[in-house]
Design a protein around this motif. Structure first.
Motif, PDB file in Angstrom:
ATOM      1  N   ALA A 127       0.798  -1.223   0.000  1.00  0.00           N
ATOM      2  CA  ALA A 127       0.000   0.000   0.000  1.00  0.00           C
ATOM      3  C   ALA A 127       0.831   1.273   0.000  1.00  0.00           C
ATOM      4  CB  ALA A 127      -0.937   0.012   1.210  1.00  0.00           C
ATOM      5  N   ASP A 128       2.088   1.169   0.428  1.00  0.00           N
ATOM      6  CA  ASP A 128       2.932   2.358   0.463  1.00  0.00           C
ATOM      7  C   ASP A 128       4.396   1.933   0.456  1.00  0.00           C
ATOM      8  OD1 ASP A 128       3.394   1.440   3.072  1.00  0.00           O
ATOM      9  OD2 ASP A 128       1.993   2.880   3.954  1.00  0.00           O
ATOM     10  N   ALA A 129       5.291   2.929   0.446  1.00  0.00           N
ATOM     11  CA  ALA A 129       6.721   2.637   0.362  1.00  0.00           C
ATOM     12  C   ALA A 129       7.200   1.821   1.562  1.00  0.00           C
ATOM     13  CB  ALA A 129       7.514   3.934   0.268  1.00  0.00           C
ATOM     14  N   ARG A 130       6.720   2.159   2.736  1.00  0.00           N
ATOM     15  CA  ARG A 130       7.128   1.426   3.937  1.00  0.00           C
ATOM     16  C   ARG A 130       6.713  -0.042   3.837  1.00  0.00           C
ATOM     17  NH1 ARG A 130       5.286   2.926  10.172  1.00  0.00           N
ATOM     18  NH2 ARG A 130       6.459   1.259  11.204  1.00  0.00           N
ATOM     19  N   GLY A 131       5.497  -0.269   3.380  1.00  0.00           N
ATOM     20  CA  GLY A 131       5.030  -1.638   3.229  1.00  0.00           C
ATOM     21  C   GLY A 131       5.810  -2.403   2.185  1.00  0.00           C
ATOM     22  N   MET A 132       6.172  -1.727   1.102  1.00  0.00           N
ATOM     23  CA  MET A 132       6.950  -2.366   0.048  1.00  0.00           C
ATOM     24  C   MET A 132       8.337  -2.762   0.553  1.00  0.00           C
ATOM     25  SD  MET A 132       5.339  -2.467  -2.993  1.00  0.00           S
ATOM     26  CE  MET A 132       6.561  -2.225  -4.276  1.00  0.00           C
ATOM     27  N   ILE A 133       8.966  -1.889   1.314  1.00  0.00           N
ATOM     28  CA  ILE A 133      10.294  -2.184   1.857  1.00  0.00           C
ATOM     29  C   ILE A 133      10.230  -3.397   2.775  1.00  0.00           C
ATOM     30  CG2 ILE A 133      12.106  -1.314   3.398  1.00  0.00           C
ATOM     31  CD1 ILE A 133      11.488   1.500   2.248  1.00  0.00           C
ATOM     32  N   GLN A 134       9.205  -3.434   3.637  1.00  0.00           N
ATOM     33  CA  GLN A 134       9.066  -4.569   4.555  1.00  0.00           C
ATOM     34  C   GLN A 134       8.722  -5.838   3.804  1.00  0.00           C
ATOM     35  OE1 GLN A 134       9.697  -4.141   8.033  1.00  0.00           O
ATOM     36  NE2 GLN A 134       9.949  -6.329   7.664  1.00  0.00           N
ATOM     37  N   SER A 135       7.869  -5.735   2.796  1.00  0.00           N
ATOM     38  CA  SER A 135       7.503  -6.911   2.007  1.00  0.00           C
ATOM     39  C   SER A 135       8.722  -7.496   1.305  1.00  0.00           C
ATOM     40  CB  SER A 135       6.432  -6.536   0.970  1.00  0.00           C
ATOM     41  OG  SER A 135       5.228  -6.156   1.603  1.00  0.00           O
ATOM     42  N   LYS A 136       9.587  -6.623   0.815  1.00  0.00           N
ATOM     43  CA  LYS A 136      10.801  -7.099   0.154  1.00  0.00           C
ATOM     44  C   LYS A 136      11.684  -7.860   1.131  1.00  0.00           C
ATOM     45  CE  LYS A 136      14.797  -5.505  -2.505  1.00  0.00           C
ATOM     46  NZ  LYS A 136      15.465  -4.328  -3.134  1.00  0.00           N
ATOM     47  N   LYS A 137      11.756  -7.400   2.370  1.00  0.00           N
ATOM     48  CA  LYS A 137      12.542  -8.100   3.386  1.00  0.00           C
ATOM     49  C   LYS A 137      11.966  -9.490   3.649  1.00  0.00           C
ATOM     50  CE  LYS A 137      14.190  -3.958   5.787  1.00  0.00           C
ATOM     51  NZ  LYS A 137      14.147  -3.164   7.060  1.00  0.00           N
ATOM     52  N   TYR A 138      10.631  -9.581   3.688  1.00  0.00           N
ATOM     53  CA  TYR A 138       9.997 -10.879   3.894  1.00  0.00           C
ATOM     54  C   TYR A 138      10.312 -11.823   2.729  1.00  0.00           C
ATOM     55  CZ  TYR A 138       7.155  -8.531   7.495  1.00  0.00           C
ATOM     56  OH  TYR A 138       6.722  -7.844   8.593  1.00  0.00           O
ATOM     57  N   LEU A 139      10.225 -11.303   1.510  1.00  0.00           N
ATOM     58  CA  LEU A 139      10.513 -12.132   0.339  1.00  0.00           C
ATOM     59  C   LEU A 139      11.961 -12.610   0.353  1.00  0.00           C
ATOM     60  CD1 LEU A 139       8.647 -10.047  -2.374  1.00  0.00           C
ATOM     61  CD2 LEU A 139       8.054 -12.369  -1.666  1.00  0.00           C
TER      62      LEU A 139
ATOM     63  N   LEU B 226      -0.686  -8.086   0.610  1.00  0.00           N
ATOM     64  CA  LEU B 226      -1.967  -7.402   0.437  1.00  0.00           C
ATOM     65  C   LEU B 226      -1.870  -6.463  -0.758  1.00  0.00           C
ATOM     66  CD1 LEU B 226      -2.898  -6.548   4.147  1.00  0.00           C
ATOM     67  CD2 LEU B 226      -3.383  -8.633   2.832  1.00  0.00           C
ATOM     68  N   SER B 227      -2.829  -6.592  -1.674  1.00  0.00           N
ATOM     69  CA  SER B 227      -2.711  -5.931  -2.972  1.00  0.00           C
ATOM     70  C   SER B 227      -3.985  -5.184  -3.338  1.00  0.00           C
ATOM     71  CB  SER B 227      -2.396  -6.984  -4.039  1.00  0.00           C
ATOM     72  OG  SER B 227      -2.394  -6.429  -5.337  1.00  0.00           O
TER      73      SER B 227
ATOM     74  N   LEU C  56     -12.924  -3.727  -7.643  1.00  0.00           N
ATOM     75  CA  LEU C  56     -13.526  -3.002  -6.527  1.00  0.00           C
ATOM     76  C   LEU C  56     -14.304  -1.787  -7.013  1.00  0.00           C
ATOM     77  CD1 LEU C  56     -10.534  -3.163  -4.024  1.00  0.00           C
ATOM     78  CD2 LEU C  56     -12.735  -4.327  -3.771  1.00  0.00           C
ATOM     79  N   ASN C  57     -14.094  -1.441  -8.290  1.00  0.00           N
ATOM     80  CA  ASN C  57     -14.770  -0.304  -8.914  1.00  0.00           C
ATOM     81  C   ASN C  57     -14.485   1.002  -8.178  1.00  0.00           C
ATOM     82  OD1 ASN C  57     -16.387   0.820 -10.949  1.00  0.00           O
ATOM     83  ND2 ASN C  57     -18.231   0.694  -9.696  1.00  0.00           N
ATOM     84  N   ILE C  58     -13.205   1.176  -7.815  1.00  0.00           N
ATOM     85  CA  ILE C  58     -12.765   2.409  -7.182  1.00  0.00           C
ATOM     86  C   ILE C  58     -11.447   2.841  -7.828  1.00  0.00           C
ATOM     87  CG2 ILE C  58     -13.924   2.041  -4.973  1.00  0.00           C
ATOM     88  CD1 ILE C  58     -11.392   0.887  -3.850  1.00  0.00           C
ATOM     89  N   THR C  59     -11.000   4.038  -7.533  1.00  0.00           N
ATOM     90  CA  THR C  59      -9.757   4.534  -8.122  1.00  0.00           C
ATOM     91  C   THR C  59      -8.556   3.801  -7.513  1.00  0.00           C
ATOM     92  OG1 THR C  59      -9.419   6.252  -6.458  1.00  0.00           O
ATOM     93  CG2 THR C  59     -10.801   6.807  -8.380  1.00  0.00           C
ATOM     94  N   PRO C  60      -7.415   3.795  -8.206  1.00  0.00           N
ATOM     95  CA  PRO C  60      -6.214   3.198  -7.629  1.00  0.00           C
ATOM     96  C   PRO C  60      -5.854   3.782  -6.264  1.00  0.00           C
ATOM     97  CG  PRO C  60      -5.876   3.522  -9.978  1.00  0.00           C
ATOM     98  CD  PRO C  60      -7.187   4.175  -9.637  1.00  0.00           C
ATOM     99  N   VAL C  61      -6.018   5.095  -6.105  1.00  0.00           N
ATOM    100  CA  VAL C  61      -5.694   5.720  -4.820  1.00  0.00           C
ATOM    101  C   VAL C  61      -6.613   5.187  -3.724  1.00  0.00           C
ATOM    102  CG1 VAL C  61      -5.665   7.895  -3.529  1.00  0.00           C
ATOM    103  CG2 VAL C  61      -4.739   7.808  -5.850  1.00  0.00           C
ATOM    104  N   LYS C  62      -7.908   5.111  -4.008  1.00  0.00           N
ATOM    105  CA  LYS C  62      -8.854   4.592  -3.026  1.00  0.00           C
ATOM    106  C   LYS C  62      -8.589   3.108  -2.734  1.00  0.00           C
ATOM    107  CE  LYS C  62     -11.513   8.189  -2.220  1.00  0.00           C
ATOM    108  NZ  LYS C  62     -11.619   8.775  -0.857  1.00  0.00           N
ATOM    109  N   SER C  63      -8.152   2.389  -3.757  1.00  0.00           N
ATOM    110  CA  SER C  63      -7.869   0.966  -3.577  1.00  0.00           C
ATOM    111  C   SER C  63      -6.700   0.761  -2.621  1.00  0.00           C
ATOM    112  CB  SER C  63      -7.562   0.330  -4.946  1.00  0.00           C
ATOM    113  OG  SER C  63      -7.420  -1.063  -4.828  1.00  0.00           O
ATOM    114  N   VAL C  64      -5.707   1.643  -2.720  1.00  0.00           N
ATOM    115  CA  VAL C  64      -4.560   1.561  -1.806  1.00  0.00           C
ATOM    116  C   VAL C  64      -4.982   1.959  -0.386  1.00  0.00           C
ATOM    117  CG1 VAL C  64      -2.354   2.640  -1.238  1.00  0.00           C
ATOM    118  CG2 VAL C  64      -2.789   1.873  -3.559  1.00  0.00           C
TER     119      VAL C  64
END
Length: 245
Positions: free
Chosen positions: A176-188, A207-208, A214-222
Protein backbone atom coordinates in the motif's frame (compact mmCIF):
# COMPACT_ATOMS: atom_id res chain seq x y z
CA UNK A 1 17.87 4.06 -3.50
CA UNK A 2 17.47 1.82 -6.55
CA UNK A 3 17.02 3.84 -9.75
CA UNK A 4 17.53 1.14 -12.38
CA UNK A 5 15.03 -1.68 -12.80
CA UNK A 6 16.27 -5.28 -12.54
CA UNK A 7 17.15 -6.82 -15.89
CA UNK A 8 14.60 -9.56 -15.28
CA UNK A 9 11.71 -7.06 -15.45
CA UNK A 10 10.57 -6.36 -19.01
CA UNK A 11 8.94 -3.19 -20.27
CA UNK A 12 6.50 -4.60 -22.78
CA UNK A 13 2.96 -3.27 -22.61
CA UNK A 14 1.55 -4.53 -19.31
CA UNK A 15 -1.58 -6.64 -19.20
CA UNK A 16 -2.27 -5.57 -15.62
CA UNK A 17 -5.01 -3.06 -14.89
CA UNK A 18 -3.92 0.45 -13.79
CA UNK A 19 -3.23 0.39 -10.06
CA UNK A 20 -2.97 -3.40 -9.84
CA UNK A 21 -0.57 -4.75 -7.24
CA UNK A 22 0.83 -7.55 -9.38
CA UNK A 23 3.30 -5.23 -11.09
CA UNK A 24 4.67 -4.16 -7.71
CA UNK A 25 5.11 -7.78 -6.66
CA UNK A 26 6.93 -8.51 -9.93
CA UNK A 27 9.36 -5.69 -9.18
CA UNK A 28 10.02 -6.84 -5.60
CA UNK A 29 10.67 -10.45 -6.62
CA UNK A 30 12.97 -9.38 -9.46
CA UNK A 31 14.97 -7.11 -7.17
CA UNK A 32 15.40 -9.85 -4.57
CA UNK A 33 16.51 -12.36 -7.20
CA UNK A 34 19.00 -9.92 -8.68
CA UNK A 35 20.45 -9.03 -5.28
CA UNK A 36 20.78 -12.70 -4.34
CA UNK A 37 22.32 -13.63 -7.69
CA UNK A 38 19.49 -16.04 -8.49
CA UNK A 39 17.95 -14.38 -11.55
CA UNK A 40 19.28 -17.01 -13.97
CA UNK A 41 18.32 -19.91 -11.70
CA UNK A 42 14.80 -19.14 -10.48
CA UNK A 43 12.05 -21.42 -11.78
CA UNK A 44 8.56 -19.99 -11.36
CA UNK A 45 5.08 -21.50 -11.57
CA UNK A 46 2.08 -19.23 -12.15
CA UNK A 47 -1.67 -19.74 -12.07
CA UNK A 48 -4.00 -19.19 -15.03
CA UNK A 49 -5.47 -16.16 -13.27
CA UNK A 50 -4.15 -12.57 -13.22
CA UNK A 51 -0.71 -13.72 -12.12
CA UNK A 52 -0.21 -15.53 -15.42
CA UNK A 53 0.36 -12.12 -17.01
CA UNK A 54 3.73 -12.16 -15.26
CA UNK A 55 4.96 -14.24 -18.19
CA UNK A 56 5.04 -10.95 -20.12
CA UNK A 57 6.49 -8.98 -17.19
CA UNK A 58 9.56 -10.99 -16.18
CA UNK A 59 12.20 -13.13 -17.86
CA UNK A 60 12.33 -15.98 -15.36
CA UNK A 61 11.80 -19.52 -16.67
CA UNK A 62 8.08 -19.96 -16.03
CA UNK A 63 5.51 -22.77 -16.11
CA UNK A 64 1.77 -22.13 -16.19
CA UNK A 65 -0.12 -24.61 -14.03
CA UNK A 66 -3.80 -25.54 -13.93
CA UNK A 67 -5.97 -23.19 -11.87
CA UNK A 68 -5.17 -23.56 -8.19
CA UNK A 69 -2.31 -26.00 -8.80
CA UNK A 70 0.87 -23.86 -8.99
CA UNK A 71 2.04 -24.93 -5.52
CA UNK A 72 1.70 -28.63 -6.29
CA UNK A 73 3.42 -28.07 -9.63
CA UNK A 74 6.23 -26.16 -7.92
CA UNK A 75 6.77 -29.11 -5.57
CA UNK A 76 7.20 -31.37 -8.58
CA UNK A 77 9.60 -28.92 -10.23
CA UNK A 78 11.69 -28.70 -7.04
CA UNK A 79 11.97 -32.47 -6.81
CA UNK A 80 13.19 -32.66 -10.40
CA UNK A 81 15.48 -29.63 -10.11
CA UNK A 82 16.50 -29.55 -6.41
CA UNK A 83 19.45 -27.25 -7.07
CA UNK A 84 17.21 -24.44 -8.41
CA UNK A 85 15.17 -21.95 -6.40
CA UNK A 86 11.49 -22.63 -7.14
CA UNK A 87 8.58 -20.25 -6.54
CA UNK A 88 4.82 -20.63 -6.88
CA UNK A 89 3.10 -17.31 -7.61
CA UNK A 90 -0.63 -17.44 -6.93
CA UNK A 91 -3.68 -15.36 -5.97
CA UNK A 92 -5.63 -15.64 -2.73
CA UNK A 93 -8.61 -17.29 -4.44
CA UNK A 94 -6.48 -20.00 -6.00
CA UNK A 95 -4.34 -20.51 -2.89
CA UNK A 96 -7.15 -20.57 -0.33
CA UNK A 97 -10.12 -21.87 -2.34
CA UNK A 98 -9.71 -24.15 -5.36
CA UNK A 99 -6.08 -24.84 -4.41
CA UNK A 100 -6.46 -24.98 -0.63
CA UNK A 101 -5.80 -28.74 -0.49
CA UNK A 102 -2.52 -28.26 -2.35
CA UNK A 103 -1.54 -25.35 -0.12
CA UNK A 104 -2.34 -27.25 3.07
CA UNK A 105 -0.65 -30.51 2.13
CA UNK A 106 2.48 -28.74 0.89
CA UNK A 107 2.65 -27.07 4.29
CA UNK A 108 1.98 -30.35 6.10
CA UNK A 109 4.91 -31.96 4.27
CA UNK A 110 7.01 -28.79 4.70
CA UNK A 111 8.05 -29.05 1.06
CA UNK A 112 10.94 -26.77 0.21
CA UNK A 113 9.27 -24.25 -2.14
CA UNK A 114 8.53 -20.54 -1.89
CA UNK A 115 4.92 -19.46 -2.34
CA UNK A 116 3.91 -15.84 -2.94
CA UNK A 117 0.19 -15.21 -2.47
CA UNK A 118 -1.35 -11.97 -3.76
CA UNK A 119 -4.34 -11.15 -1.56
CA UNK A 120 -6.73 -8.58 -3.04
CA UNK A 121 -9.80 -9.96 -1.19
CA UNK A 122 -11.69 -11.14 -4.28
CA UNK A 123 -11.48 -13.23 -7.45
CA UNK A 124 -9.73 -10.91 -9.89
CA UNK A 125 -9.58 -12.72 -13.23
CA UNK A 126 -13.15 -14.05 -13.23
CA UNK A 127 -15.01 -10.83 -12.50
CA UNK A 128 -14.59 -9.84 -8.86
CA UNK A 129 -16.63 -12.49 -7.08
CA UNK A 130 -16.56 -13.14 -3.33
CA UNK A 131 -13.43 -15.00 -2.20
CA UNK A 132 -12.40 -16.69 1.08
CA UNK A 133 -10.53 -13.48 1.86
CA UNK A 134 -13.42 -11.09 1.16
CA UNK A 135 -14.25 -8.84 4.10
CA UNK A 136 -17.57 -8.84 5.98
CA UNK A 137 -19.99 -6.57 4.15
CA UNK A 138 -17.79 -6.42 1.05
CA UNK A 139 -19.78 -5.86 -2.13
CA UNK A 140 -18.70 -8.18 -4.94
CA UNK A 141 -20.34 -9.39 -8.13
CA UNK A 142 -21.59 -12.48 -6.25
CA UNK A 143 -22.48 -10.60 -3.04
CA UNK A 144 -24.19 -7.44 -4.34
CA UNK A 145 -25.69 -6.76 -0.90
CA UNK A 146 -22.40 -7.33 0.84
CA UNK A 147 -20.77 -10.49 2.17
CA UNK A 148 -22.70 -12.00 5.08
CA UNK A 149 -20.04 -13.40 7.42
CA UNK A 150 -22.67 -15.56 9.17
CA UNK A 151 -23.33 -17.57 6.02
CA UNK A 152 -20.09 -17.07 4.04
CA UNK A 153 -17.63 -17.08 6.93
CA UNK A 154 -15.01 -14.66 8.13
CA UNK A 155 -11.97 -13.87 5.96
CA UNK A 156 -9.52 -16.77 5.71
CA UNK A 157 -6.32 -16.02 7.63
CA UNK A 158 -3.49 -18.34 6.69
CA UNK A 159 -1.59 -17.70 9.92
CA UNK A 160 -4.53 -19.12 11.89
CA UNK A 161 -4.96 -22.11 9.60
CA UNK A 162 -1.24 -22.96 9.79
CA UNK A 163 -0.90 -22.48 13.55
CA UNK A 164 0.35 -25.99 14.28
CA UNK A 165 2.21 -26.58 11.02
CA UNK A 166 5.96 -27.18 11.12
CA UNK A 167 6.87 -24.90 8.21
CA UNK A 168 9.95 -22.77 7.65
CA UNK A 169 8.45 -19.32 7.20
CA UNK A 170 5.13 -17.47 7.03
CA UNK A 171 4.75 -13.70 6.70
CA UNK A 172 2.34 -11.06 5.43
CA UNK A 173 3.28 -7.73 3.90
CA UNK A 174 1.45 -4.83 2.30
CA UNK A 175 1.96 -3.09 -1.02
CA UNK A 176 0.00 0.00 0.00
CA UNK A 177 2.93 2.36 0.46
CA UNK A 178 6.72 2.64 0.36
CA UNK A 179 7.13 1.43 3.94
CA UNK A 180 5.03 -1.64 3.23
CA UNK A 181 6.95 -2.37 0.05
CA UNK A 182 10.29 -2.18 1.86
CA UNK A 183 9.07 -4.57 4.56
CA UNK A 184 7.50 -6.91 2.01
CA UNK A 185 10.80 -7.10 0.15
CA UNK A 186 12.54 -8.10 3.39
CA UNK A 187 10.00 -10.88 3.89
CA UNK A 188 10.51 -12.13 0.34
CA UNK A 189 14.28 -12.13 0.70
CA UNK A 190 14.09 -13.99 4.00
CA UNK A 191 11.80 -16.60 2.44
CA UNK A 192 14.23 -17.20 -0.42
CA UNK A 193 17.20 -17.35 1.95
CA UNK A 194 15.45 -20.03 3.98
CA UNK A 195 14.48 -21.81 0.78
CA UNK A 196 18.07 -21.87 -0.45
CA UNK A 197 19.13 -23.22 2.95
CA UNK A 198 16.68 -26.11 2.49
CA UNK A 199 14.62 -25.21 5.54
CA UNK A 200 11.22 -26.02 3.99
CA UNK A 201 7.95 -24.40 3.00
CA UNK A 202 7.91 -20.59 2.90
CA UNK A 203 4.78 -18.53 2.22
CA UNK A 204 4.64 -14.75 1.89
CA UNK A 205 1.24 -13.14 1.45
CA UNK A 206 1.09 -9.63 0.01
CA UNK A 207 -1.97 -7.40 0.44
CA UNK A 208 -2.71 -5.93 -2.97
CA UNK A 209 -4.95 -3.40 -4.69
CA UNK A 210 -7.55 -4.33 -7.33
CA UNK A 211 -9.18 -1.07 -8.49
CA UNK A 212 -11.01 -2.64 -11.46
CA UNK A 213 -13.00 -5.24 -9.54
CA UNK A 214 -13.53 -3.00 -6.53
CA UNK A 215 -14.77 -0.30 -8.91
CA UNK A 216 -12.76 2.41 -7.18
CA UNK A 217 -9.76 4.53 -8.12
CA UNK A 218 -6.21 3.20 -7.63
CA UNK A 219 -5.69 5.72 -4.82
CA UNK A 220 -8.85 4.59 -3.03
CA UNK A 221 -7.87 0.97 -3.58
CA UNK A 222 -4.56 1.56 -1.81
CA UNK A 223 -6.29 3.41 1.04
CA UNK A 224 -8.61 0.42 1.39
CA UNK A 225 -5.64 -1.84 2.10
CA UNK A 226 -4.61 0.38 5.00
CA UNK A 227 -8.04 1.16 6.40
CA UNK A 228 -10.04 -2.00 5.72
CA UNK A 229 -7.77 -4.97 4.94
CA UNK A 230 -4.98 -4.67 7.50
CA UNK A 231 -7.39 -4.78 10.48
CA UNK A 232 -8.45 -8.24 9.26
CA UNK A 233 -5.05 -9.28 7.90
CA UNK A 234 -2.34 -8.14 10.35
CA UNK A 235 1.13 -7.65 8.94
CA UNK A 236 4.28 -9.33 10.16
CA UNK A 237 6.08 -12.65 10.50
CA UNK A 238 4.05 -15.52 11.94
CA UNK A 239 6.36 -18.50 11.47
CA UNK A 240 10.13 -18.48 11.50
CA UNK A 241 11.28 -22.01 12.19
CA UNK A 242 14.97 -21.37 12.67
CA UNK A 243 14.40 -18.46 15.04
CA UNK A 244 11.82 -20.46 17.02
CA UNK A 245 14.34 -23.26 17.47
Amino acid sequence: MRLVAPETVTFTESGFCPGCGHGLAVRLIAEVMEEMGLSEKLLTVVDVACGSLNIDSWRFDTIMAAHGRPIATAVGVKRVRPENPVMAYIGDGAAYSIGLAETMHTALRNDNVVTVVINNSLYGMTGGQCAPTSLPGQVTTSTPRGKDAKTAGMPFRVEEAFTGFDIAYLARGSMADARGMIQSKKYLRKAFEKHMNGEGFCLVELLSACPTNLNITPVKSVERIKNDMIPYFPLGEFKDKKEEE
